[in-house]
Scaffold this motif. Structure first.
Motif, PDB file in Angstrom:
ATOM      1  N   GLU A 256      45.287  36.353  25.811  1.00 41.90           N
ATOM      2  CA  GLU A 256      45.497  36.059  27.225  1.00 41.90           C
ATOM      3  C   GLU A 256      44.368  35.226  27.821  1.00 41.90           C
ATOM      4  O   GLU A 256      44.484  34.719  28.903  1.00 41.90           O
ATOM      5  CB  GLU A 256      45.647  37.360  28.029  1.00 41.90           C
ATOM      6  CG  GLU A 256      46.949  38.070  27.773  1.00 41.90           C
ATOM      7  CD  GLU A 256      48.153  37.235  28.145  1.00 41.90           C
ATOM      8  OE1 GLU A 256      48.177  36.655  29.256  1.00 41.90           O
ATOM      9  OE2 GLU A 256      49.082  37.162  27.329  1.00 41.90           O
ATOM     10  N   ARG A 257      43.258  35.079  27.112  1.00 44.62           N
ATOM     11  CA  ARG A 257      42.107  34.323  27.614  1.00 44.62           C
ATOM     12  C   ARG A 257      42.475  32.854  27.717  1.00 44.62           C
ATOM     13  O   ARG A 257      42.822  32.225  26.745  1.00 44.62           O
ATOM     14  CB  ARG A 257      40.925  34.533  26.687  1.00 44.62           C
ATOM     15  CG  ARG A 257      39.764  33.584  26.862  1.00 44.62           C
ATOM     16  CD  ARG A 257      39.009  33.862  28.145  1.00 44.62           C
ATOM     17  NE  ARG A 257      37.745  33.155  28.139  1.00 44.62           N
ATOM     18  CZ  ARG A 257      37.562  31.960  28.681  1.00 44.62           C
ATOM     19  NH1 ARG A 257      38.545  31.330  29.265  1.00 44.62           N
ATOM     20  NH2 ARG A 257      36.385  31.388  28.639  1.00 44.62           N
ATOM     21  N   ARG A 258      42.415  32.329  28.908  1.00 42.79           N
ATOM     22  CA  ARG A 258      42.666  30.914  29.118  1.00 42.79           C
ATOM     23  C   ARG A 258      41.375  30.147  28.892  1.00 42.79           C
ATOM     24  O   ARG A 258      40.317  30.567  29.297  1.00 42.79           O
ATOM     25  CB  ARG A 258      43.159  30.674  30.541  1.00 42.79           C
ATOM     26  CG  ARG A 258      44.506  31.266  30.786  1.00 42.79           C
ATOM     27  CD  ARG A 258      45.048  30.745  32.095  1.00 42.79           C
ATOM     28  NE  ARG A 258      46.409  31.200  32.230  1.00 42.79           N
ATOM     29  CZ  ARG A 258      46.818  32.064  33.135  1.00 42.79           C
ATOM     30  NH1 ARG A 258      45.987  32.536  34.013  1.00 42.79           N
ATOM     31  NH2 ARG A 258      48.060  32.428  33.190  1.00 42.79           N
ATOM     32  N   LYS A 259      41.464  29.010  28.281  1.00 45.39           N
ATOM     33  CA  LYS A 259      40.302  28.157  28.049  1.00 45.39           C
ATOM     34  C   LYS A 259      40.577  26.829  28.733  1.00 45.39           C
ATOM     35  O   LYS A 259      41.564  26.177  28.447  1.00 45.39           O
ATOM     36  CB  LYS A 259      40.093  27.958  26.548  1.00 45.39           C
ATOM     37  CG  LYS A 259      38.904  27.130  26.208  1.00 45.39           C
ATOM     38  CD  LYS A 259      37.646  27.941  26.317  1.00 45.39           C
ATOM     39  CE  LYS A 259      36.476  27.128  25.791  1.00 45.39           C
ATOM     40  NZ  LYS A 259      35.260  27.380  26.492  1.00 45.39           N
ATOM     41  N   GLY A 260      39.708  26.481  29.652  1.00 53.06           N
ATOM     42  CA  GLY A 260      39.905  25.247  30.392  1.00 53.06           C
ATOM     43  C   GLY A 260      38.783  24.262  30.146  1.00 53.06           C
ATOM     44  O   GLY A 260      37.818  24.536  29.437  1.00 53.06           O
ATOM     45  N   LEU A 261      38.915  23.121  30.764  1.00 54.77           N
ATOM     46  CA  LEU A 261      37.920  22.062  30.695  1.00 54.77           C
ATOM     47  C   LEU A 261      36.799  22.378  31.679  1.00 54.77           C
ATOM     48  O   LEU A 261      37.063  22.537  32.873  1.00 54.77           O
ATOM     49  CB  LEU A 261      38.588  20.725  31.048  1.00 54.77           C
ATOM     50  CG  LEU A 261      37.702  19.495  31.099  1.00 54.77           C
ATOM     51  CD1 LEU A 261      37.188  19.166  29.693  1.00 54.77           C
ATOM     52  CD2 LEU A 261      38.483  18.322  31.671  1.00 54.77           C
ATOM     53  N   PRO A 262      35.540  22.488  31.238  1.00 50.68           N
ATOM     54  CA  PRO A 262      34.438  22.762  32.168  1.00 50.68           C
ATOM     55  C   PRO A 262      34.236  21.555  33.094  1.00 50.68           C
ATOM     56  O   PRO A 262      34.051  20.427  32.623  1.00 50.68           O
ATOM     57  CB  PRO A 262      33.226  22.959  31.263  1.00 50.68           C
ATOM     58  CG  PRO A 262      33.759  23.127  29.886  1.00 50.68           C
ATOM     59  CD  PRO A 262      35.083  22.450  29.850  1.00 50.68           C
ATOM     60  N   VAL A 263      34.296  21.802  34.408  1.00 45.85           N
ATOM     61  CA  VAL A 263      34.265  20.722  35.392  1.00 45.85           C
ATOM     62  C   VAL A 263      33.513  21.127  36.655  1.00 45.85           C
ATOM     63  O   VAL A 263      33.245  22.305  36.883  1.00 45.85           O
ATOM     64  CB  VAL A 263      35.696  20.290  35.813  1.00 45.85           C
ATOM     65  CG1 VAL A 263      36.493  19.749  34.641  1.00 45.85           C
ATOM     66  CG2 VAL A 263      36.437  21.430  36.489  1.00 45.85           C
ATOM     67  N   THR A 264      33.246  20.114  37.474  1.00 49.01           N
ATOM     68  CA  THR A 264      32.851  20.306  38.864  1.00 49.01           C
ATOM     69  C   THR A 264      33.950  19.672  39.703  1.00 49.01           C
ATOM     70  O   THR A 264      34.407  18.561  39.399  1.00 49.01           O
ATOM     71  CB  THR A 264      31.501  19.628  39.167  1.00 49.01           C
ATOM     72  OG1 THR A 264      30.497  20.268  38.380  1.00 49.01           O
ATOM     73  CG2 THR A 264      31.137  19.752  40.641  1.00 49.01           C
ATOM     74  N   VAL A 265      34.403  20.376  40.742  1.00 46.09           N
ATOM     75  CA  VAL A 265      35.483  19.892  41.605  1.00 46.09           C
ATOM     76  C   VAL A 265      34.990  19.804  43.045  1.00 46.09           C
ATOM     77  O   VAL A 265      34.299  20.694  43.532  1.00 46.09           O
ATOM     78  CB  VAL A 265      36.720  20.827  41.538  1.00 46.09           C
ATOM     79  CG1 VAL A 265      37.735  20.518  42.626  1.00 46.09           C
ATOM     80  CG2 VAL A 265      37.375  20.738  40.170  1.00 46.09           C
ATOM     81  N   VAL A 266      35.380  18.709  43.703  1.00 47.82           N
ATOM     82  CA  VAL A 266      35.186  18.560  45.141  1.00 47.82           C
ATOM     83  C   VAL A 266      36.571  18.402  45.756  1.00 47.82           C
ATOM     84  O   VAL A 266      37.341  17.530  45.337  1.00 47.82           O
ATOM     85  CB  VAL A 266      34.322  17.322  45.489  1.00 47.82           C
ATOM     86  CG1 VAL A 266      34.161  17.195  47.001  1.00 47.82           C
ATOM     87  CG2 VAL A 266      32.971  17.398  44.811  1.00 47.82           C
ATOM     88  N   MET A 267      36.906  19.273  46.695  1.00 44.67           N
ATOM     89  CA  MET A 267      38.183  19.165  47.404  1.00 44.67           C
ATOM     90  C   MET A 267      38.071  17.994  48.384  1.00 44.67           C
ATOM     91  O   MET A 267      37.116  17.914  49.156  1.00 44.67           O
ATOM     92  CB  MET A 267      38.483  20.457  48.150  1.00 44.67           C
ATOM     93  CG  MET A 267      38.370  21.681  47.291  1.00 44.67           C
ATOM     94  SD  MET A 267      39.939  22.306  46.812  1.00 44.67           S
ATOM     95  CE  MET A 267      39.455  23.653  45.756  1.00 44.67           C
ATOM     96  N   LEU A 268      39.050  17.091  48.358  1.00 43.44           N
ATOM     97  CA  LEU A 268      38.970  15.857  49.141  1.00 43.44           C
ATOM     98  C   LEU A 268      39.730  15.911  50.466  1.00 43.44           C
ATOM     99  O   LEU A 268      39.710  14.952  51.233  1.00 43.44           O
ATOM    100  CB  LEU A 268      39.485  14.680  48.305  1.00 43.44           C
ATOM    101  CG  LEU A 268      38.708  14.419  47.011  1.00 43.44           C
ATOM    102  CD1 LEU A 268      39.354  13.284  46.225  1.00 43.44           C
ATOM    103  CD2 LEU A 268      37.252  14.134  47.310  1.00 43.44           C
ATOM    104  N   ARG A 269      40.396  17.030  50.743  1.00 38.97           N
ATOM    105  CA  ARG A 269      41.148  17.167  51.994  1.00 38.97           C
ATOM    106  C   ARG A 269      40.861  18.528  52.618  1.00 38.97           C
ATOM    107  O   ARG A 269      40.569  19.485  51.931  1.00 38.97           O
ATOM    108  CB  ARG A 269      42.649  17.023  51.762  1.00 38.97           C
ATOM    109  CG  ARG A 269      43.052  15.642  51.298  1.00 38.97           C
ATOM    110  CD  ARG A 269      44.560  15.554  51.070  1.00 38.97           C
ATOM    111  NE  ARG A 269      44.946  14.201  50.779  1.00 38.97           N
ATOM    112  CZ  ARG A 269      45.296  13.316  51.700  1.00 38.97           C
ATOM    113  NH1 ARG A 269      45.343  13.658  52.969  1.00 38.97           N
ATOM    114  NH2 ARG A 269      45.633  12.096  51.364  1.00 38.97           N
ATOM    115  N   ARG A 270      40.980  18.595  53.936  1.00 41.63           N
ATOM    116  CA  ARG A 270      40.891  19.851  54.682  1.00 41.63           C
ATOM    117  C   ARG A 270      42.106  19.892  55.593  1.00 41.63           C
ATOM    118  O   ARG A 270      42.307  18.981  56.395  1.00 41.63           O
ATOM    119  CB  ARG A 270      39.599  19.924  55.494  1.00 41.63           C
ATOM    120  CG  ARG A 270      39.469  21.254  56.265  1.00 41.63           C
ATOM    121  CD  ARG A 270      38.168  21.380  57.033  1.00 41.63           C
ATOM    122  NE  ARG A 270      37.026  21.356  56.112  1.00 41.63           N
ATOM    123  CZ  ARG A 270      36.094  20.400  56.111  1.00 41.63           C
ATOM    124  NH1 ARG A 270      36.135  19.412  56.967  1.00 41.63           N
ATOM    125  NH2 ARG A 270      35.099  20.458  55.247  1.00 41.63           N
TER     126      ARG A 270
END
Length: 126
Positions: free
Chosen positions: A15-29
């Motif tokens: 069940e362990r999900r493995k994702g891409l290590p990233v930094t995210v900035v949300m561009l909308r509010r």
């Protein structure tokens, strides 16, 4: 994803999900694009980027796929913000990519699709 060997057949996915290590900035509010000043002041969220199909139990408003930013623990994962439904890669280069879609917000007992975009920057080599 990790797998374990079963004597009854092929490897079983955990069940362990493995994702891409990233930094995210949300561009909308609230569906509105951030100004330059708001963008530079926006929090940088570090986690794992997951892109996957929605399940029949999720309220994606008819979406077939979703993007999530998570922090994974040993036994579970914690989402960092709302999932992005019907994600589309708008722009990509060697530094990262911009993915857009919609979040589902609840206000006054009603659900609304609110536009959102993420600036996604991978960490290190893939």
């Amino acid at each position: 994803m990790s797998a374990t060997t079963s004597s009854m057949g092929p490897p079983v996915q955990s069940e362990r999900r493995k994702g891409l290590p990233v930094t995210v900035v949300m561009l909308r509010r609230d569906g509105q694009r951030l100004t330059s000043g708001e963008f530079h002041a926006a929090p940088r969220l570090r986690g794992e980027f997951i892109l996957r199909p929605t399940s029949r139990h999720q309220t994606g408003g008819g979406a077939s796929h979703m993007a999530e930013l998570i922090v994974a623990g040993a036994l579970h994962f914690t989402p960092l913000g709302l999932p992005l439904f019907n994600p589309t890669i708008e722009l990509a280069d060697h530094r990262g990519f911009v993915v857009s879609g919609y979040e589902i917000h609840s206000a006054g007992g009603k659900l609304a699709h609110v536009e959102q975009a993420w600036l996604v920057t991978p960490h290190g080599g893939v």
